[in-house]
Design a protein around this motif. Structure first.
Motif, PDB file in Angstrom:
ATOM      1  N   ILE A  33      -1.852 -45.822  -1.900  1.00 19.75           N
ATOM      2  CA  ILE A  33      -2.770 -45.387  -2.959  1.00 19.75           C
ATOM      3  C   ILE A  33      -2.861 -43.867  -2.975  1.00 19.75           C
ATOM      4  CG2 ILE A  33      -5.198 -45.381  -3.673  1.00 19.75           C
ATOM      5  CD1 ILE A  33      -5.308 -48.321  -2.654  1.00 19.75           C
ATOM      6  N   ALA A  34      -2.992 -43.259  -1.797  1.00 21.75           N
ATOM      7  CA  ALA A  34      -3.094 -41.796  -1.718  1.00 21.75           C
ATOM      8  C   ALA A  34      -1.832 -41.132  -2.271  1.00 21.75           C
ATOM      9  CB  ALA A  34      -3.334 -41.363  -0.273  1.00 21.75           C
ATOM     10  N   ALA A  35      -0.672 -41.659  -1.930  1.00 23.60           N
ATOM     11  CA  ALA A  35       0.576 -41.088  -2.423  1.00 23.60           C
ATOM     12  C   ALA A  35       0.665 -41.205  -3.945  1.00 23.60           C
ATOM     13  CB  ALA A  35       1.769 -41.782  -1.766  1.00 23.60           C
ATOM     14  N   THR A  36       0.168 -42.307  -4.486  1.00 21.47           N
ATOM     15  CA  THR A  36       0.183 -42.494  -5.939  1.00 21.47           C
ATOM     16  C   THR A  36      -0.757 -41.506  -6.621  1.00 21.47           C
ATOM     17  OG1 THR A  36       0.696 -44.834  -5.648  1.00 21.47           O
ATOM     18  CG2 THR A  36      -0.183 -44.181  -7.797  1.00 21.47           C
ATOM     19  N   ILE A  37      -1.932 -41.307  -6.041  1.00 22.84           N
ATOM     20  CA  ILE A  37      -2.892 -40.353  -6.614  1.00 22.84           C
ATOM     21  C   ILE A  37      -2.328 -38.934  -6.566  1.00 22.84           C
ATOM     22  CG2 ILE A  37      -5.154 -39.268  -6.248  1.00 22.84           C
ATOM     23  CD1 ILE A  37      -6.143 -42.098  -5.395  1.00 22.84           C
ATOM     24  N   ILE A  38      -1.743 -38.567  -5.434  1.00 20.24           N
ATOM     25  CA  ILE A  38      -1.152 -37.228  -5.305  1.00 20.24           C
ATOM     26  C   ILE A  38      -0.021 -37.048  -6.317  1.00 20.24           C
ATOM     27  CG2 ILE A  38       0.192 -35.723  -3.769  1.00 20.24           C
ATOM     28  CD1 ILE A  38      -1.546 -36.907  -1.455  1.00 20.24           C
ATOM     29  N   GLY A  39       0.837 -38.056  -6.439  1.00 18.40           N
ATOM     30  CA  GLY A  39       1.919 -37.999  -7.422  1.00 18.40           C
ATOM     31  C   GLY A  39       1.392 -37.864  -8.837  1.00 18.40           C
ATOM     32  N   GLY A  40       0.318 -38.573  -9.148  1.00 22.66           N
ATOM     33  CA  GLY A  40      -0.291 -38.476 -10.469  1.00 22.66           C
ATOM     34  C   GLY A  40      -0.861 -37.091 -10.739  1.00 22.66           C
ATOM     35  N   LEU A  41      -1.496 -36.499  -9.734  1.00 20.54           N
ATOM     36  CA  LEU A  41      -2.044 -35.147  -9.893  1.00 20.54           C
ATOM     37  C   LEU A  41      -0.934 -34.116 -10.076  1.00 20.54           C
ATOM     38  CD1 LEU A  41      -4.948 -35.265  -7.275  1.00 20.54           C
ATOM     39  CD2 LEU A  41      -5.125 -35.337  -9.776  1.00 20.54           C
ATOM     40  N   VAL A  42       0.156 -34.292  -9.343  1.00 24.67           N
ATOM     41  CA  VAL A  42       1.314 -33.404  -9.529  1.00 24.67           C
ATOM     42  C   VAL A  42       1.846 -33.567 -10.954  1.00 24.67           C
ATOM     43  CG1 VAL A  42       3.700 -32.971  -8.816  1.00 24.67           C
ATOM     44  CG2 VAL A  42       1.927 -33.273  -7.092  1.00 24.67           C
ATOM     45  N   GLY A  43       1.903 -34.804 -11.430  1.00 27.35           N
ATOM     46  CA  GLY A  43       2.358 -35.065 -12.795  1.00 27.35           C
ATOM     47  C   GLY A  43       1.472 -34.388 -13.831  1.00 27.35           C
ATOM     48  N   VAL A  44       0.160 -34.445 -13.640  1.00 28.23           N
ATOM     49  CA  VAL A  44      -0.760 -33.788 -14.566  1.00 28.23           C
ATOM     50  C   VAL A  44      -0.509 -32.283 -14.562  1.00 28.23           C
ATOM     51  CG1 VAL A  44      -3.193 -33.210 -14.989  1.00 28.23           C
ATOM     52  CG2 VAL A  44      -2.534 -35.571 -14.484  1.00 28.23           C
ATOM     53  N   GLY A  45      -0.320 -31.712 -13.378  1.00 25.66           N
ATOM     54  CA  GLY A  45      -0.022 -30.283 -13.280  1.00 25.66           C
ATOM     55  C   GLY A  45       1.265 -29.924 -14.001  1.00 25.66           C
ATOM     56  N   LEU A  46       2.279 -30.753 -13.838  1.00 24.63           N
ATOM     57  CA  LEU A  46       3.544 -30.507 -14.536  1.00 24.63           C
ATOM     58  C   LEU A  46       3.388 -30.631 -16.047  1.00 24.63           C
ATOM     59  CD1 LEU A  46       6.077 -32.414 -12.247  1.00 24.63           C
ATOM     60  CD2 LEU A  46       5.894 -29.942 -12.563  1.00 24.63           C
TER      61      LEU A  46
END
Length: 125
Positions: A33-46
């Motif tokens: 779950i944490a990895a998915t949230i971090i990936g999602g936040l990176v995606g939002v930044g991109l």
């Protein structure tokens, strides 16, 4: 998380090398779950950064494709079990695909540019 649960239900232990060591540890649902949230936040930044380019959606999807390709190597380096590597890759695909699709859909194909400065009488007609 669904792929994680299916992997566990099929008996896969999802044992991976811990960062900086050779000891194997089990991947927890919290880590997934944490990895998915971090990936999602990176995606939002991109997505936010991509909005500055002339073709935001193309830039975003290009960067995401390269980034996603780079995330496929660690699952094969983190374990010797092919089944675990494949489950980890499946988790990456299951997490990245909807996140990227939703964020890309929110970006325009081409950035709209506003005219600079006040309009002159000739430009208004």
């Amino acid at each position: 998380v669904l792929v994680f649960m299916v992997a566990r239900a099929t008996g896969s232990e999802l044992l991976v090398r811990q960062p900086g060591g050779q000891d194997l540890g089990s991947v927890s649902v919290g880590a997934a779950i944490a990895a998915t949230i971090i990936g999602g936040l990176v995606g939002v930044g991109l997505a936010v950064a991509s909005a500055r380019f002339a073709r935001p959606r193309r830039v975003f999807l290009s960067v995401v494709a390269v980034g996603f390709a780079l995330t496929l190597a660690p699952p094969f380096q983190a374990t010797d079990a092919t089944a675990t590597s494949l489950w980890l890759v499946a988790m990456h695909v299951a997490a990245a695909t909807p996140i990227a699709a939703i964020l890309a859909r929110g970006l325009p194909v081409e950035r709209l540019t506003l005219p600079k400065g006040p309009a002159t009488a000739g430009e208004m007609t």
